[in-house]
Design a protein around this motif. Structure first.
Motif, PDB file in Angstrom:
ATOM      1  N   PHE A  29      40.320  17.575  99.491  1.00  0.00           N
ATOM      2  CA  PHE A  29      39.482  16.782  98.579  1.00  0.00           C
ATOM      3  C   PHE A  29      39.194  17.510  97.260  1.00  0.00           C
ATOM      4  CE2 PHE A  29      36.603  13.466  97.584  1.00  0.00           C
ATOM      5  CZ  PHE A  29      35.451  14.032  97.048  1.00  0.00           C
ATOM      6  N   GLU A  30      38.901  18.782  97.331  1.00  0.00           N
ATOM      7  CA  GLU A  30      38.465  19.486  96.119  1.00  0.00           C
ATOM      8  C   GLU A  30      39.562  19.570  95.067  1.00  0.00           C
ATOM      9  OE1 GLU A  30      38.734  20.686  99.122  1.00  0.00           O
ATOM     10  OE2 GLU A  30      39.581  22.713  99.146  1.00  0.00           O
ATOM     11  N   TYR A  31      40.808  19.345  95.432  1.00  0.00           N
ATOM     12  CA  TYR A  31      41.920  19.419  94.485  1.00  0.00           C
ATOM     13  C   TYR A  31      42.291  18.052  93.901  1.00  0.00           C
ATOM     14  CZ  TYR A  31      42.603  24.111  96.343  1.00  0.00           C
ATOM     15  OH  TYR A  31      42.417  25.417  96.716  1.00  0.00           O
ATOM     16  N   TYR A  32      41.562  17.020  94.274  1.00  0.00           N
ATOM     17  CA  TYR A  32      41.886  15.665  93.841  1.00  0.00           C
ATOM     18  C   TYR A  32      40.805  15.100  92.937  1.00  0.00           C
ATOM     19  CZ  TYR A  32      45.883  15.031  96.896  1.00  0.00           C
ATOM     20  OH  TYR A  32      47.122  15.125  97.484  1.00  0.00           O
ATOM     21  N   ALA A  33      41.244  14.476  91.859  1.00  0.00           N
ATOM     22  CA  ALA A  33      40.330  13.657  91.079  1.00  0.00           C
ATOM     23  C   ALA A  33      40.115  12.341  91.831  1.00  0.00           C
ATOM     24  CB  ALA A  33      40.908  13.377  89.698  1.00  0.00           C
ATOM     25  N   VAL A  34      38.929  11.776  91.663  1.00  0.00           N
ATOM     26  CA  VAL A  34      38.610  10.500  92.311  1.00  0.00           C
ATOM     27  C   VAL A  34      38.065   9.537  91.263  1.00  0.00           C
ATOM     28  CG1 VAL A  34      37.234   9.340  94.071  1.00  0.00           C
ATOM     29  CG2 VAL A  34      38.125  11.647  94.493  1.00  0.00           C
ATOM     30  N   GLY A  35      38.528   8.319  91.329  1.00  0.00           N
ATOM     31  CA  GLY A  35      38.082   7.321  90.368  1.00  0.00           C
ATOM     32  C   GLY A  35      37.639   6.039  91.045  1.00  0.00           C
ATOM     33  N   HIS A  52      36.692  14.566  87.753  1.00  0.00           N
ATOM     34  CA  HIS A  52      37.818  15.489  87.859  1.00  0.00           C
ATOM     35  C   HIS A  52      37.702  16.362  89.103  1.00  0.00           C
ATOM     36  CE1 HIS A  52      38.887  15.269  83.310  1.00  0.00           C
ATOM     37  NE2 HIS A  52      38.434  14.118  83.750  1.00  0.00           N
ATOM     38  N   SER A  53      38.832  16.969  89.447  1.00  0.00           N
ATOM     39  CA  SER A  53      38.878  17.789  90.652  1.00  0.00           C
ATOM     40  C   SER A  53      38.134  19.114  90.481  1.00  0.00           C
ATOM     41  CB  SER A  53      40.327  18.074  91.030  1.00  0.00           C
ATOM     42  OG  SER A  53      40.989  18.736  89.963  1.00  0.00           O
ATOM     43  N   ARG A  54      38.252  19.733  89.347  1.00  0.00           N
ATOM     44  CA  ARG A  54      37.630  21.024  89.114  1.00  0.00           C
ATOM     45  C   ARG A  54      36.581  20.879  88.007  1.00  0.00           C
ATOM     46  NH1 ARG A  54      40.605  25.303  91.167  1.00  0.00           N
ATOM     47  NH2 ARG A  54      41.878  24.521  92.874  1.00  0.00           N
ATOM     48  N   GLY A  55      35.442  21.436  88.226  1.00  0.00           N
ATOM     49  CA  GLY A  55      34.417  21.396  87.190  1.00  0.00           C
ATOM     50  C   GLY A  55      33.613  20.115  87.153  1.00  0.00           C
ATOM     51  N   GLY A  56      34.133  19.054  87.757  1.00  0.00           N
ATOM     52  CA  GLY A  56      33.363  17.819  87.843  1.00  0.00           C
ATOM     53  C   GLY A  56      33.232  17.045  86.547  1.00  0.00           C
ATOM     54  N   TYR A  95      37.222  -0.522  94.004  1.00  0.00           N
ATOM     55  CA  TYR A  95      38.104   0.336  94.771  1.00  0.00           C
ATOM     56  C   TYR A  95      37.930   1.788  94.337  1.00  0.00           C
ATOM     57  CZ  TYR A  95      40.686  -4.054  95.467  1.00  0.00           C
ATOM     58  OH  TYR A  95      41.042  -5.352  95.760  1.00  0.00           O
ATOM     59  N   CYS A  96      38.006   2.703  95.284  1.00  0.00           N
ATOM     60  CA  CYS A  96      38.112   4.095  94.890  1.00  0.00           C
ATOM     61  C   CYS A  96      39.553   4.555  95.085  1.00  0.00           C
ATOM     62  CB  CYS A  96      37.137   4.991  95.645  1.00  0.00           C
ATOM     63  SG  CYS A  96      37.463   5.197  97.387  1.00  0.00           S
ATOM     64  N   ALA A  97      39.929   5.573  94.334  1.00  0.00           N
ATOM     65  CA  ALA A  97      41.287   6.073  94.344  1.00  0.00           C
ATOM     66  C   ALA A  97      41.272   7.578  94.124  1.00  0.00           C
ATOM     67  CB  ALA A  97      42.116   5.397  93.264  1.00  0.00           C
ATOM     68  N   ALA A  98      42.251   8.268  94.688  1.00  0.00           N
ATOM     69  CA  ALA A  98      42.330   9.722  94.564  1.00  0.00           C
ATOM     70  C   ALA A  98      43.733  10.123  94.148  1.00  0.00           C
ATOM     71  CB  ALA A  98      41.956  10.386  95.887  1.00  0.00           C
ATOM     72  N   ASP A  99      43.791  11.094  93.240  1.00  0.00           N
ATOM     73  CA  ASP A  99      45.100  11.542  92.758  1.00  0.00           C
ATOM     74  C   ASP A  99      45.035  13.014  92.391  1.00  0.00           C
ATOM     75  OD1 ASP A  99      47.372  11.759  90.513  1.00  0.00           O
ATOM     76  OD2 ASP A  99      47.771  10.015  91.756  1.00  0.00           O
ATOM     77  N   ARG A 100      46.122  13.721  92.659  1.00  0.00           N
ATOM     78  CA  ARG A 100      46.135  15.153  92.362  1.00  0.00           C
ATOM     79  C   ARG A 100      46.577  15.449  90.934  1.00  0.00           C
ATOM     80  NH1 ARG A 100      47.310  19.784  96.763  1.00  0.00           N
ATOM     81  NH2 ARG A 100      46.811  21.563  95.430  1.00  0.00           N
ATOM     82  N   GLN A 101      47.282  14.505  90.307  1.00  0.00           N
ATOM     83  CA  GLN A 101      47.822  14.749  88.968  1.00  0.00           C
ATOM     84  C   GLN A 101      46.972  14.145  87.853  1.00  0.00           C
ATOM     85  OE1 GLN A 101      50.391  16.769  88.629  1.00  0.00           O
ATOM     86  NE2 GLN A 101      50.574  16.945  90.850  1.00  0.00           N
ATOM     87  N   ILE A 102      46.487  12.945  88.076  1.00  0.00           N
ATOM     88  CA  ILE A 102      45.768  12.242  87.011  1.00  0.00           C
ATOM     89  C   ILE A 102      44.277  12.485  87.157  1.00  0.00           C
ATOM     90  CG2 ILE A 102      45.240   9.999  86.013  1.00  0.00           C
ATOM     91  CD1 ILE A 102      47.963   9.038  86.969  1.00  0.00           C
ATOM     92  N   GLU A 103      43.673  13.137  86.166  1.00  0.00           N
ATOM     93  CA  GLU A 103      42.244  13.434  86.227  1.00  0.00           C
ATOM     94  C   GLU A 103      41.406  12.302  85.626  1.00  0.00           C
ATOM     95  OE1 GLU A 103      40.908  15.917  87.716  1.00  0.00           O
ATOM     96  OE2 GLU A 103      42.296  17.606  87.754  1.00  0.00           O
TER      97      GLU A 103
END
Length: 127
Positions: A29-35, A52-56, A95-103
């Motif tokens: 989870f911590e490596y994924y951005a969530v929208g 965003h995944s890091r820093g919030g 809807y919520c969504a999670a992605d590792r590339q798109i912040e």
């Protein structure tokens, strides 16, 4: 198996508040951005907010700026969307969504751009 489970939707009157939750499992989870996205009947998918995944760091759509707040709790693998002063035009499936590339997911308009999606929760704002 990756799962994103939304909760907290409902029917409210204009001016009310709701808090949506998105609990994520099956990925780091911590490596994924969530929208958060929403879609009203007959309208296109709209990016509402992302964290965003890091820093919030956060991003918001102009349509909800100042009324909605996104927040992530990495200890609970959960992202929240606090929605205040709701308006009828906020009605839709969220809807919520999670992605590792798109912040920053706010500009995203098509589902295929994001790897992981929840099933959605209905929000209805009506008097």
């Amino acid at each position: 198996q990756v799962q994103l489970v939304e909760s907290g939707g409902g029917s409210v009157e204009p001016g009310a508040s709701l808090r949506l939750s998105c609990t994520v499992s099956g990925l780091p989870f911590e490596y994924y951005a969530v929208g958060w996205f929403r879609q009203a009947p007959g309208k296109e998918l709209e990016g509402v907010a992302s964290v965003h995944s890091r820093g919030g760091a956060t991003n918001y759509a102009d349509s909800i700026l100042g009324r909605f707040t996104i927040h992530r709790d990495n200890a609970k693998n959960t992202v929240y969307l606090q929605m205040d002063n709701l308006k009828p035009e906020d009605t839709g499936v969220y809807y919520c969504a999670a992605d590792r590339q798109i912040e920053n997911m706010v500009p995203v308009t098509t589902r295929w751009m994001i790897d992981n999606w929840g099933q959605g929760t209905q929000v209805t704002v009506s008097s």
